[in-house]
Design a protein around this motif. Structure first.
Motif, PDB file in Angstrom:
ATOM      1  N   UNK A  64       0.831  -1.196   0.000  1.00  0.00           N
ATOM      2  CA  UNK A  64       0.000   0.000   0.000  1.00  0.00           C
ATOM      3  C   UNK A  64       0.869   1.252   0.000  1.00  0.00           C
ATOM      4  N   UNK A  65       1.973   1.213   0.739  1.00  0.00           N
ATOM      5  CA  UNK A  65       2.886   2.351   0.789  1.00  0.00           C
ATOM      6  C   UNK A  65       3.485   2.647  -0.582  1.00  0.00           C
ATOM      7  N   UNK A  66       3.590   1.640  -1.404  1.00  0.00           N
ATOM      8  CA  UNK A  66       4.197   1.819  -2.716  1.00  0.00           C
ATOM      9  C   UNK A  66       3.286   2.456  -3.748  1.00  0.00           C
ATOM     10  N   UNK A  67       2.009   2.661  -3.416  1.00  0.00           N
ATOM     11  CA  UNK A  67       1.099   3.235  -4.411  1.00  0.00           C
ATOM     12  C   UNK A  67       0.221   4.360  -3.845  1.00  0.00           C
ATOM     13  N   UNK A  68       0.681   5.021  -2.793  1.00  0.00           N
ATOM     14  CA  UNK A  68      -0.092   6.152  -2.269  1.00  0.00           C
ATOM     15  C   UNK A  68      -0.082   7.296  -3.274  1.00  0.00           C
ATOM     16  N   UNK A  69      -1.131   8.085  -3.272  1.00  0.00           N
ATOM     17  CA  UNK A  69      -1.277   9.163  -4.256  1.00  0.00           C
ATOM     18  C   UNK A  69      -1.120  10.552  -3.655  1.00  0.00           C
ATOM     19  N   UNK A  73       1.606  14.612   4.058  1.00  0.00           N
ATOM     20  CA  UNK A  73       1.685  13.432   4.918  1.00  0.00           C
ATOM     21  C   UNK A  73       0.351  13.065   5.546  1.00  0.00           C
ATOM     22  N   UNK A  74      -0.479  14.073   5.835  1.00  0.00           N
ATOM     23  CA  UNK A  74      -1.804  13.778   6.386  1.00  0.00           C
ATOM     24  C   UNK A  74      -2.649  12.981   5.388  1.00  0.00           C
ATOM     25  N   UNK A  75      -2.552  13.337   4.110  1.00  0.00           N
ATOM     26  CA  UNK A  75      -3.295  12.607   3.080  1.00  0.00           C
ATOM     27  C   UNK A  75      -2.773  11.182   2.932  1.00  0.00           C
ATOM     28  N   UNK A  76      -1.461  11.040   2.967  1.00  0.00           N
ATOM     29  CA  UNK A  76      -0.859   9.716   2.838  1.00  0.00           C
ATOM     30  C   UNK A  76      -1.283   8.828   4.008  1.00  0.00           C
ATOM     31  N   UNK A  77      -1.299   9.397   5.205  1.00  0.00           N
ATOM     32  CA  UNK A  77      -1.742   8.621   6.367  1.00  0.00           C
ATOM     33  C   UNK A  77      -3.159   8.096   6.165  1.00  0.00           C
ATOM     34  N   UNK A  78      -4.061   8.945   5.663  1.00  0.00           N
ATOM     35  CA  UNK A  78      -5.433   8.495   5.460  1.00  0.00           C
ATOM     36  C   UNK A  78      -5.493   7.342   4.460  1.00  0.00           C
ATOM     37  N   UNK A  79      -4.604   7.352   3.477  1.00  0.00           N
ATOM     38  CA  UNK A  79      -4.549   6.232   2.536  1.00  0.00           C
ATOM     39  C   UNK A  79      -4.055   4.968   3.233  1.00  0.00           C
ATOM     40  N   UNK A  80      -3.051   5.106   4.085  1.00  0.00           N
ATOM     41  CA  UNK A  80      -2.530   3.948   4.798  1.00  0.00           C
ATOM     42  C   UNK A  80      -3.569   3.364   5.746  1.00  0.00           C
TER      43      UNK A  80
END
Length: 240
Positions: A64-69, A73-80
């Motif tokens: 999942x970390x390899x395809x975050x958009x 960092x707050x947006x990336x966290x929500x994706x994780x």
């Protein structure tokens, strides 16, 4: 690998409320058989070690970390946090602050170590479940220190780098000490917010901030939810 029990937000075997004791007892992991002691166990005697607790999530989290958009960092966290079958609480959350910050740094065009993602996962998972209450060291706060350690190449022998990593962890831990019962999601969001500021002020790495605020979608799952006292509580909803 233990079976996934999506509704079991406490015991991963039967779903019962876990006992958070003051005295450790001898336990044996339900899945791998590892013997040890724990302050946290099921009233029916079930125990799942941290390795088995996260076994179903960590490999997926790395992918999942390899395809975050997102870029912030707050947006990336929500994706994780969209990780399938992610429990409400647990050590699987502990690497996520480091991952969100490191991935945001990379997206900003700054260098991160080649092994940063794998190492953030490894170091984050060294923080045991329940550390926030039993050790006074929330995994989300320590994860902020992990990010800074990786970015600066800190070791126990490097004065400035070691100091920066410890100061970063301290900020994350202060954010976790908000007077409420544990919530891994709230702690992660608060630590990432502090981490973005720290990287800009101390390392000169300016990262974008997310527009708006995160809205928690796990209120119904969290039996200790702070509800309207939490910054991420859905607007317009009253106490459950």
């Amino acid at each position: 690998m233990p079976p996934q029990v999506p509704q079991a937000q406490h015991c991963m075997v039967c779903g019962a409320d876990l006992i958070y004791a003051q005295e450790a007892k001898a336990v044996s992991c339900q899945y791998c058989g590892q013997a040890g002691t724990s302050l946290i166990c099921c009233p029916d005697g079930h125990y799942v070690c941290d390795s088995c607790h996260g076994a179903g999530s960590l490999a997926v989290l790395e992918k999942l970390a390899g395809r975050v958009r997102g870029a912030a960092p707050e947006q990336i966290l929500e994706e994780l946090l969209q990780l399938p079958a992610l429990p409400m609480h647990g050590p699987e959350h502990h690497p996520m602050v480091a991952l969100a910050l490191l991935l945001a740094v990379a997206k900003a065009g700054r260098h991160i170590p080649d092994n940063a993602v794998a190492e953030a996962l490894r170091r984050g998972m060294q923080v045991p479940g329940g550390a926030c209450g039993y050790l006074g060291g929330c995994g989300a706060g320590i994860s902020l220190g992990v990010a800074v350690s990786l970015l600066t190449g800190a070791t126990p022998l490097k004065g400035k780098e070691r100091a920066l990593a410890n100061r970063a962890s301290a900020l994350g831990l202060i954010a976790a000490g908000d007077g409420e019962a544990r919530c891994c999601k709230r702690a992660l969001r608060n630590a990432v917010r502090e981490g973005r500021r720290f990287l800009g002020e101390e390392l000169g790495i300016d990262l974008p901030a997310a527009t708006g605020r995160a809205i928690c979608r796990d209120v119904a799952r969290n039996r200790e939810c702070a509800m309207t006292r939490c910054s991420y509580f859905p607007p317009g909803e009253g106490p459950l």
